[in-house]
Design a protein around this motif. Structure first.
Motif, PDB file in Angstrom:
ATOM      1  N   ARG A  67       0.831  -1.210   0.000  1.00  0.00           N
ATOM      2  CA  ARG A  67       0.000   0.000   0.000  1.00  0.00           C
ATOM      3  C   ARG A  67       0.867   1.261   0.000  1.00  0.00           C
ATOM      4  O   ARG A  67       2.056   1.231  -0.299  1.00  0.00           O
ATOM      5  CB  ARG A  67      -0.974  -0.020   1.172  1.00  0.00           C
ATOM      6  N   PRO A  73      -5.494   5.397   6.548  1.00  0.00           N
ATOM      7  CA  PRO A  73      -5.949   4.002   6.610  1.00  0.00           C
ATOM      8  C   PRO A  73      -4.846   3.008   6.255  1.00  0.00           C
ATOM      9  O   PRO A  73      -4.742   1.941   6.875  1.00  0.00           O
ATOM     10  CB  PRO A  73      -7.096   3.963   5.594  1.00  0.00           C
ATOM     11  N   ASP A  74      -4.006   3.340   5.267  1.00  0.00           N
ATOM     12  CA  ASP A  74      -2.883   2.460   4.931  1.00  0.00           C
ATOM     13  C   ASP A  74      -2.000   2.221   6.151  1.00  0.00           C
ATOM     14  O   ASP A  74      -1.610   1.077   6.451  1.00  0.00           O
ATOM     15  CB  ASP A  74      -2.029   3.087   3.829  1.00  0.00           C
ATOM     16  N   LYS A  96      -3.660   0.169   9.050  1.00  0.00           N
ATOM     17  CA  LYS A  96      -3.738  -1.267   8.759  1.00  0.00           C
ATOM     18  C   LYS A  96      -2.369  -1.938   8.879  1.00  0.00           C
ATOM     19  O   LYS A  96      -2.263  -3.028   9.451  1.00  0.00           O
ATOM     20  CB  LYS A  96      -4.337  -1.473   7.362  1.00  0.00           C
ATOM     21  N   ASP A 125      -1.807  -5.888   9.235  1.00  0.00           N
ATOM     22  CA  ASP A 125      -2.635  -6.310   8.114  1.00  0.00           C
ATOM     23  C   ASP A 125      -1.864  -6.100   6.820  1.00  0.00           C
ATOM     24  O   ASP A 125      -1.775  -4.989   6.294  1.00  0.00           O
ATOM     25  CB  ASP A 125      -3.928  -5.476   8.091  1.00  0.00           C
ATOM     26  N   ASP A 164     -13.042   1.570  15.712  1.00  0.00           N
ATOM     27  CA  ASP A 164     -12.351   1.036  14.542  1.00  0.00           C
ATOM     28  C   ASP A 164     -11.978   2.230  13.675  1.00  0.00           C
ATOM     29  O   ASP A 164     -12.804   2.770  12.941  1.00  0.00           O
ATOM     30  CB  ASP A 164     -13.260   0.060  13.791  1.00  0.00           C
ATOM     31  N   VAL A 214     -10.236   2.738  10.944  1.00  0.00           N
ATOM     32  CA  VAL A 214     -10.382   2.665   9.495  1.00  0.00           C
ATOM     33  C   VAL A 214     -11.856   2.734   9.104  1.00  0.00           C
ATOM     34  O   VAL A 214     -12.247   3.495   8.211  1.00  0.00           O
ATOM     35  CB  VAL A 214      -9.733   1.384   8.946  1.00  0.00           C
TER      36      VAL A 214
END
Length: 529
Positions: free
Chosen positions: A80, A85-86, A89, A94, A458, A460
């Motif tokens: 990514r 968000p990248d 995660k 992730d 959460d 994201v």
């Protein structure tokens, strides 16, 4: 040096927030420290690499196994981009969409060989420059792919001082490009916030715009020629500065984000190194008043090299000078701060500065002197580091940008602020929304928003509806979905609406001709067929 895998830039430049700022975040937004820590790099597992025959084919394409990497760290570092968000995660471990391998070609022919090998073995290809995408431009739809790291293609191929042009390879980082050009007395003049890490190829692929665009222009305005490697062969475009020989194919490649091919060379216009650089601050009573002043300069001149305006909230918080946040020098009085910068010969700079000052004063501006401008120039690349520090402290921080015509700027500004505020407040995480005019043109301007809130349960998932609401607000208010960050996956659906059905089908036809098997960055820019 590689960029920090779990954040932005040089790991040595990351710094915790001052207590005054963490206190403000707690009291104003309800931000609390997160219990979850960033996973250690060595604790993160990646999917299996490609089968041995595919790896052999890739190694043959790039001159040996040394230039094909399948170790976990290399693949994680190419997972990514650098949106919030990248980062959230990857900090959580992730990496399910990590590349199957990282391949490092040395030249155009090796890029073509890699494309052939990937076609033979059913692997998608994602071109990778500095890895600075913030719109999902490096996250193709779920399919085994190789990250095509262009760092070995980092040279100055040609320079023409008479025509004032230079041909650069795509993996050349911006600071290195400037250093090479400076040896001949020239500059590109392209200084986006990603300047320290982004590459020439990335600038072209995403239609980048630098902080000095008022004087030097956008990157797509600088590009005179391009070479593109595709699964169907090579495309060379740009025989002259301007041409009436049909549609300009350069414009088809610029902004294509690796979906049509891999940019392997870029010919750009260059400028003489400026004799002097001067930056100063101005204060306006309101964002509306400041925007009017910027419009007058953009339309009637003289146009500074750098021209930007922070709204009241951004000025109050001090984001116009990221390295001053939390210090005693952070501005606390009302109004909006504008930055005007001048680069060039001493005579021309003095002339433009004097005439521009008269326009700014007539529009209600008060000169604050050189100190705010110099502080901005000193901290102009600091905001991404500040974002990482905010994430470390438990806050959510993200940016988005758009552009429109001058007459629509007020409604676009209000619509995006309202969409973000209402959506995040409804989720129980009321935000702080800041904005600045980052780029100006005769006919319009770009608005760059920064959003800070608590992360929610959460982080994201908490951002997704707010981003969707902002995208809707941009389209409904007559803005473009992206001014300089590109489309990626984050803006793809909105871009489909902006371009319209016939426009998207025309682009699909181009992709089918250049990339019939859909190998290149699938799902980026265009939906997968």
């Amino acid at each position: 040096m590689d960029m920090l895998w779990s954040g932005w830039g040089d790991p040595g430049k990351a710094a915790p927030l001052p207590d005054s700022v963490t206190g403000l975040l707690r009291d104003l937004l309800g931000v609390k420290p997160r219990d979850t820590a960033t996973r250690a790099l060595e604790e993160i597992s990646v999917p299996e690499p490609p089968p041995a025959p595919a790896l052999r084919a890739l190694a043959d394409a790039v001159g040996g196994e040394t230039h094909v990497r399948t170790d976990a760290e290399s693949r994680i570092r190419h997972t990514r981009g650098k949106s919030t968000p990248d980062l959230l995660k990857i900090r959580a471990g992730d990496v399910g969409d990590a590349p199957a391998a990282v391949v490092l070609p040395a030249d155009h022919d090796e890029v073509l060989a890699v494309l052939r090998a990937c076609a033979e073995h059913g692997l998608a290809v994602v071109p990778f420059g500095g890895g600075t995408s913030v719109v999902g431009g490096l996250a193709p739809e779920r399919r085994a792919f190789v990250a095509l790291d262009l760092r070995r293609m980092n040279g100055l191929l040609d320079i023409d001082p008479v025509s004032r042009t230079a041909t650069l390879q795509p993996g050349l980082r911006a600071p290195d490009a400037e250093a090479l050009l400076a040896e001949y007395g020239f500059t590109l003049g392209h200084y986006p916030q990603s300047y320290e890490w982004a590459t020439i190829g990335g600038f072209a692929a995403a239609r980048s715009s630098g902080q000095a665009s008022a004087g030097y222009g956008r990157f797509d305005e600088m590009v005179l020629g391009l070479t593109l490697a595709t699964p169907e062969g090579t495309l060379d475009v740009g025989r002259a500065p301007r041409s009436a020989a049909g549609p300009d194919l350069r414009q088809l490649i610029l902004g294509s984000e690796g979906a049509f091919g891999v940019i392997t060379a870029v010919t750009v216009r260059i400028k003489p190194q400026p004799q002097t650089r001067i930056y100063e601050g101005w204060r306006f009573a309101s964002f509306e008043e400041g925007a009017t002043a910027l419009r007058r300069l953009a339309q009637d001149g003289p146009r500074p090299t750098v021209l930007r305006l922070s709204d009241e909230t951004e000025t109050l918080i001090g984001l116009a000078q990221p390295d001053a946040i939390g210090s005693a020098e952070t501005p606390t009085n009302a109004g909006c701060t504008a930055i005007a910068g001048y680069e060039g010969t001493e005579d021309d700079t003095a002339y433009r500065r004097e005439r521009a000052a008269a326009v700014l004063r007539a529009a209600g501006g008060t000169c604050l002197g050189a100190e705010p401008g110099e502080r901005w120039a000193h901290g102009r690349y600091s905001a991404p580091y500040l974002r990482d520090s905010l994430l470390d402290a438990g806050a959510f921080a993200e940016t988005l940008e758009t552009a429109t015509f001058w007459s629509r700027v007020p409604q676009l500004y209000a619509a995006v602020r309202t969409a973000l505020t209402e959506t995040l407040s409804a989720a129980g995480t009321p935000p702080l929304v800041m904005c600045h005019i980052s780029h100006v043109y005769e006919n319009g301007a770009s608005l760059y928003f920064t959003v800070v809130s608590a992360q929610g349960e959460d982080a994201v998932a908490h951002w997704a509806p707010a981003k969707q609401a902002a995208n809707e607000a941009v389209l409904n208010a007559g803005g473009t979905i992206s001014h300089h960050h590109g489309v990626g996956t984050d803006h793809r659906d909105a871009y489909v609406r902006e371009a319209g059905p016939l426009g998207i089908e025309a682009l699909r036809a181009v992709k089918r001709r250049l990339d019939p098997d859909g190998l290149l960055n699938p799902g980026i820019l265009l939906p997968v067929d």
